[in-house]
Scaffold this motif. Structure first.
Motif, PDB file in Angstrom:
ATOM      1  N   ASP A   1     104.475  30.613 -36.257  1.00  0.00           N
ATOM      2  CA  ASP A   1     105.809  31.212 -36.109  1.00  0.00           C
ATOM      3  C   ASP A   1     106.029  31.721 -34.691  1.00  0.00           C
ATOM      4  OD1 ASP A   1     106.313  30.647 -38.746  1.00  0.00           O
ATOM      5  OD2 ASP A   1     105.861  32.688 -39.467  1.00  0.00           O
ATOM      6  N   GLU A   2     104.994  32.332 -34.119  1.00  0.00           N
ATOM      7  CA  GLU A   2     105.100  32.845 -32.754  1.00  0.00           C
ATOM      8  C   GLU A   2     105.296  31.700 -31.757  1.00  0.00           C
ATOM      9  OE1 GLU A   2     102.553  35.598 -29.616  1.00  0.00           O
ATOM     10  OE2 GLU A   2     101.889  35.389 -31.689  1.00  0.00           O
TER      11      GLU A   2
ATOM     12  N   ALA B   1     106.717  28.832 -32.423  1.00  0.00           N
ATOM     13  CA  ALA B   1     108.089  28.341 -32.605  1.00  0.00           C
ATOM     14  C   ALA B   1     109.091  29.248 -31.890  1.00  0.00           C
ATOM     15  CB  ALA B   1     108.419  28.246 -34.091  1.00  0.00           C
ATOM     16  N   GLU B   2     108.898  30.569 -31.977  1.00  0.00           N
ATOM     17  CA  GLU B   2     109.781  31.498 -31.272  1.00  0.00           C
ATOM     18  C   GLU B   2     109.697  31.306 -29.766  1.00  0.00           C
ATOM     19  OE1 GLU B   2     108.901  35.474 -32.490  1.00  0.00           O
ATOM     20  OE2 GLU B   2     109.324  35.058 -34.605  1.00  0.00           O
TER      21      GLU B   2
ATOM     22  N   LYS C   1      99.703  31.017 -39.980  1.00  0.00           N
ATOM     23  CA  LYS C   1     101.169  30.953 -40.104  1.00  0.00           C
ATOM     24  C   LYS C   1     101.835  31.844 -39.064  1.00  0.00           C
ATOM     25  CE  LYS C   1     104.926  31.560 -43.330  1.00  0.00           C
ATOM     26  NZ  LYS C   1     105.371  32.087 -44.599  1.00  0.00           N
ATOM     27  N   ALA C   2     101.282  33.032 -38.842  1.00  0.00           N
ATOM     28  CA  ALA C   2     101.841  33.946 -37.853  1.00  0.00           C
ATOM     29  C   ALA C   2     101.801  33.330 -36.456  1.00  0.00           C
ATOM     30  CB  ALA C   2     101.084  35.278 -37.870  1.00  0.00           C
TER      31      ALA C   2
END
Length: 181
Positions: free
Chosen positions: A141-142, A144-145, A137-138
């Motif tokens: 998220d990274e 996506a950023e 998940k991390a």
């Protein structure tokens, strides 16, 4: 009551010539067509009323289906969250399994008498024990950023390109490339 209708009939017969002058055939046709239209409108109103009743009956069924869809949607969201948690658990288990396999490989391929081998095995076991559960998940998220930053940079680059083209166009006009300069 009969006297009332007799008086009306008497008045109509007395003024028949005036009424006949007023009610020409054209007017008579208009009156007949108005009566026919009233009958049609009444039938259409009745049909619309029956359709409205059928639609209102269907509306209750639709509301019941909507409630069922909402319940299924909430269940789906719960299941999706559970599946995401299971994926994280499976990922963590796979990391630990890979670590165990690495340890077995090291144990069977190299002599355990060496301290460097023992340190390597202990390091692999420690990494397996303390693997981050939400690493997938991390990383997502990274990513996506980073995509959002890339889109921002792309927009800035396009704006800069447009400014450069505008400035280049102004400079070209000032050079005097026209044949009348």
């Amino acid at each position: 009551m009969a006297q009332f209708f007799q008086n009306i009939w008497a008045w109509i017969t007395e003024h028949a010539d005036v009424i006949a002058g007023i009610l020409t055939p054209a007017n008579l046709i208009l009156i007949i067509s108005a009566v026919v239209q009233l009958i049609r409108y009444k039938k259409a109103l009745g049909a619309n009323t029956s359709q409205a009743k059928a639609l209102s009956a269907n509306l209750s069924e639709i509301n019941a289906l909507k409630n069922q869809i909402d319940a299924l949607t909430s269940n789906l969201q719960g299941i999706t969250e559970q599946v995401g948690g299971l994926k994280d658990d499976v990922a963590q288990s796979m990391i630990k399994l890979n670590c165990i396999l690495d340890v077995q490989h090291e144990a069977y391929s190299i002599s355990l008498a060496k301290t460097s081998t023992l340190d390597a095995i202990n390091g692999i076991i420690a990494n397996g024990k303390f693997a981050e559960t939400h690493s997938r998940k991390a990383i997502a998220d990274e990513v996506a950023e980073l995509r959002a930053k890339l889109e921002d940079l792309t927009a800035v680059a396009k704006e800069s390109e447009e400014k450069v083209k505008t400035i280049t166009g102004v400079v070209d006009v000032q050079k005097g490339d026209c044949r009348y300069d």
